[in-house]
Design a protein around this motif. Structure first.
Motif, PDB file in Angstrom:
ATOM      1  N   VAL A  34       0.842  -1.200   0.000  1.00 62.48           N
ATOM      2  CA  VAL A  34       0.000   0.000   0.000  1.00 62.48           C
ATOM      3  C   VAL A  34       0.877   1.249   0.000  1.00 62.48           C
ATOM      4  O   VAL A  34       0.647   2.193  -0.765  1.00 62.48           O
ATOM      5  CB  VAL A  34      -0.957   0.016   1.211  1.00 62.48           C
ATOM      6  CG1 VAL A  34      -1.714   1.342   1.277  1.00 62.48           C
ATOM      7  CG2 VAL A  34      -1.943  -1.140   1.139  1.00 62.48           C
ATOM      8  N   LEU A  35       1.906   1.244   0.838  1.00 67.39           N
ATOM      9  CA  LEU A  35       2.800   2.406   0.912  1.00 67.39           C
ATOM     10  C   LEU A  35       3.542   2.620  -0.401  1.00 67.39           C
ATOM     11  O   LEU A  35       3.712   3.757  -0.857  1.00 67.39           O
ATOM     12  CB  LEU A  35       3.783   2.221   2.071  1.00 67.39           C
ATOM     13  CG  LEU A  35       3.142   2.078   3.454  1.00 67.39           C
ATOM     14  CD1 LEU A  35       4.210   1.848   4.514  1.00 67.39           C
ATOM     15  CD2 LEU A  35       2.300   3.302   3.799  1.00 67.39           C
ATOM     16  N   ASP A  36       3.979   1.523  -1.028  1.00 69.07           N
ATOM     17  CA  ASP A  36       4.655   1.642  -2.327  1.00 69.07           C
ATOM     18  C   ASP A  36       3.699   2.183  -3.390  1.00 69.07           C
ATOM     19  O   ASP A  36       4.096   2.987  -4.249  1.00 69.07           O
ATOM     20  CB  ASP A  36       5.190   0.274  -2.770  1.00 69.07           C
ATOM     21  CG  ASP A  36       6.395  -0.170  -1.949  1.00 69.07           C
ATOM     22  OD1 ASP A  36       7.142   0.698  -1.464  1.00 69.07           O
ATOM     23  OD2 ASP A  36       6.592  -1.391  -1.801  1.00 69.07           O
ATOM     24  N   LEU A  37       2.442   1.751  -3.346  1.00 69.91           N
ATOM     25  CA  LEU A  37       1.467   2.214  -4.336  1.00 69.91           C
ATOM     26  C   LEU A  37       1.058   3.659  -4.083  1.00 69.91           C
ATOM     27  O   LEU A  37       0.719   4.380  -5.025  1.00 69.91           O
ATOM     28  CB  LEU A  37       0.250   1.290  -4.338  1.00 69.91           C
ATOM     29  CG  LEU A  37       0.518  -0.116  -4.901  1.00 69.91           C
ATOM     30  CD1 LEU A  37      -0.689  -1.024  -4.699  1.00 69.91           C
ATOM     31  CD2 LEU A  37       0.915  -0.055  -6.371  1.00 69.91           C
ATOM     32  N   ILE A  38       1.095   4.095  -2.819  1.00 69.85           N
ATOM     33  CA  ILE A  38       0.900   5.521  -2.533  1.00 69.85           C
ATOM     34  C   ILE A  38       2.022   6.322  -3.197  1.00 69.85           C
ATOM     35  O   ILE A  38       1.773   7.327  -3.874  1.00 69.85           O
ATOM     36  CB  ILE A  38       0.890   5.791  -1.016  1.00 69.85           C
ATOM     37  CG1 ILE A  38      -0.383   5.233  -0.374  1.00 69.85           C
ATOM     38  CG2 ILE A  38       1.009   7.292  -0.729  1.00 69.85           C
ATOM     39  CD1 ILE A  38      -0.388   5.306   1.137  1.00 69.85           C
ATOM     40  N   ARG A  41       1.687   6.704  -6.750  1.00 63.26           N
ATOM     41  CA  ARG A  41       0.456   7.435  -7.082  1.00 63.26           C
ATOM     42  C   ARG A  41      -0.589   6.540  -7.728  1.00 63.26           C
ATOM     43  O   ARG A  41      -1.410   6.988  -8.539  1.00 63.26           O
ATOM     44  CB  ARG A  41       0.764   8.645  -7.969  1.00 63.26           C
ATOM     45  CG  ARG A  41       1.696   9.625  -7.284  1.00 63.26           C
ATOM     46  CD  ARG A  41       1.898  10.882  -8.059  1.00 63.26           C
ATOM     47  NE  ARG A  41       2.789  11.790  -7.352  1.00 63.26           N
ATOM     48  CZ  ARG A  41       3.098  13.007  -7.763  1.00 63.26           C
ATOM     49  NH1 ARG A  41       2.571  13.466  -8.886  1.00 63.26           N
ATOM     50  NH2 ARG A  41       3.912  13.765  -7.065  1.00 63.26           N
ATOM     51  N   ALA A  42      -0.547   5.260  -7.361  1.00 65.22           N
ATOM     52  CA  ALA A  42      -1.552   4.317  -7.848  1.00 65.22           C
ATOM     53  C   ALA A  42      -2.772   4.289  -6.947  1.00 65.22           C
ATOM     54  O   ALA A  42      -3.814   3.744  -7.331  1.00 65.22           O
ATOM     55  CB  ALA A  42      -0.955   2.919  -7.950  1.00 65.22           C
ATOM     56  N   GLN A  55      -4.416   2.834 -13.231  1.00 60.89           N
ATOM     57  CA  GLN A  55      -3.325   1.878 -13.174  1.00 60.89           C
ATOM     58  C   GLN A  55      -2.174   2.334 -14.064  1.00 60.89           C
ATOM     59  O   GLN A  55      -2.379   2.783 -15.187  1.00 60.89           O
ATOM     60  CB  GLN A  55      -3.790   0.493 -13.629  1.00 60.89           C
ATOM     61  CG  GLN A  55      -4.681  -0.203 -12.612  1.00 60.89           C
ATOM     62  CD  GLN A  55      -5.093  -1.586 -13.079  1.00 60.89           C
ATOM     63  OE1 GLN A  55      -6.248  -1.827 -13.350  1.00 60.89           O
ATOM     64  NE2 GLN A  55      -4.133  -2.478 -13.161  1.00 60.89           N
ATOM     65  N   ALA A  56      -0.970   2.228 -13.527  1.00 60.72           N
ATOM     66  CA  ALA A  56       0.237   2.521 -14.297  1.00 60.72           C
ATOM     67  C   ALA A  56       1.312   1.541 -13.856  1.00 60.72           C
ATOM     68  O   ALA A  56       1.505   1.331 -12.656  1.00 60.72           O
ATOM     69  CB  ALA A  56       0.707   3.953 -14.054  1.00 60.72           C
TER      70      ALA A  56
END
Length: 201
Positions: A34-38, A41-42, A55-56
């Protein structure tokens, strides 16, 4: 590299005398994603809810898999629900991924806490980066490692240093791990009581 992968590397690098519970680590890895996706900017965390963005690709297979797995309909998913859903078997998935990309090799009789006797880390830039973050006490990695049981003491003031969204994720990880540990303890007590009944017959 990602916080989730760094956490998996640190878990494999931990001393053999300090075993890591796979369930605890899986929950911490799901929180790290979750932190990595924050950061990618996902998604954004609004209160206790995960709101996905477009999604990117991140370039990390498991992180892209996590992004694709986000619930994209309202009322969206809570961080806690995500941890339990995504965390199932996640520690094994990260061990397999580290081996797939060549960051681990087959162990030869050495005890590996994450998966006994299966793999061990090789020297790599990814390992050095994770170890540098660990050595400097990087707050988010330290907080996740503490929740997973990799380090004995909690990271000091990690949520305050990290912002509201990160603090919410770290708190959810801590709560989920405590809940899992309570379940394990309750089962151990029930199993012990059952054994005592049989011994009395």
């Amino acid at each position: 590299m990602t916080t989730a992968r760094d956490l998996a590397i640190i878990a494999l690098d931990v001393k053999p005398g300090l075993p890591v519970e796979q369930g605890d680590l899986s929950l911490a890895l799901a929180g790290a994603e979750v932190l990595d996706l924050i950061e990618a900017r996902a998604l954004v965390v609004d209160g206790d809810r995960i709101l996905p963005n477009a999604q990117a690709p991140t370039g990390e297979r498991l992180l892209d898999e996590a992004s694709a797995a986000l619930r994209r309909q309202e009322p969206y998913e809570s961080v806690e629900d995500w941890l339990w859903r995504r965390g199932r078997g996640l520690s094994s998935a990260y061990v397999d991924d580290l081996e797939r990309v060549g960051l681990t090799a087959r162990a030869r009789g050495r005890h590996i806490p994450l998966r006994t006797g299966r793999t061990e880390l090789v020297d790599s830039a990814a390992r050095s980066r994770a170890e540098d973050r660990w050595a400097t006490g990087e707050p988010v990695l330290a907080a996740l490692a503490s929740a997973a049981g990799i380090r004995d003491e909690p990271a000091e003031d990690a949520p305050e240093l990290s912002g509201d969204a990160v603090a919410a994720v770290l708190a959810a990880v801590g709560g989920a791990v405590q809940e899992l540990r309570a379940v394990r303890q309750r089962r151990a007590i029930e199993d012990a009581a059952f054994d005592n009944v049989w011994r009395g017959l």
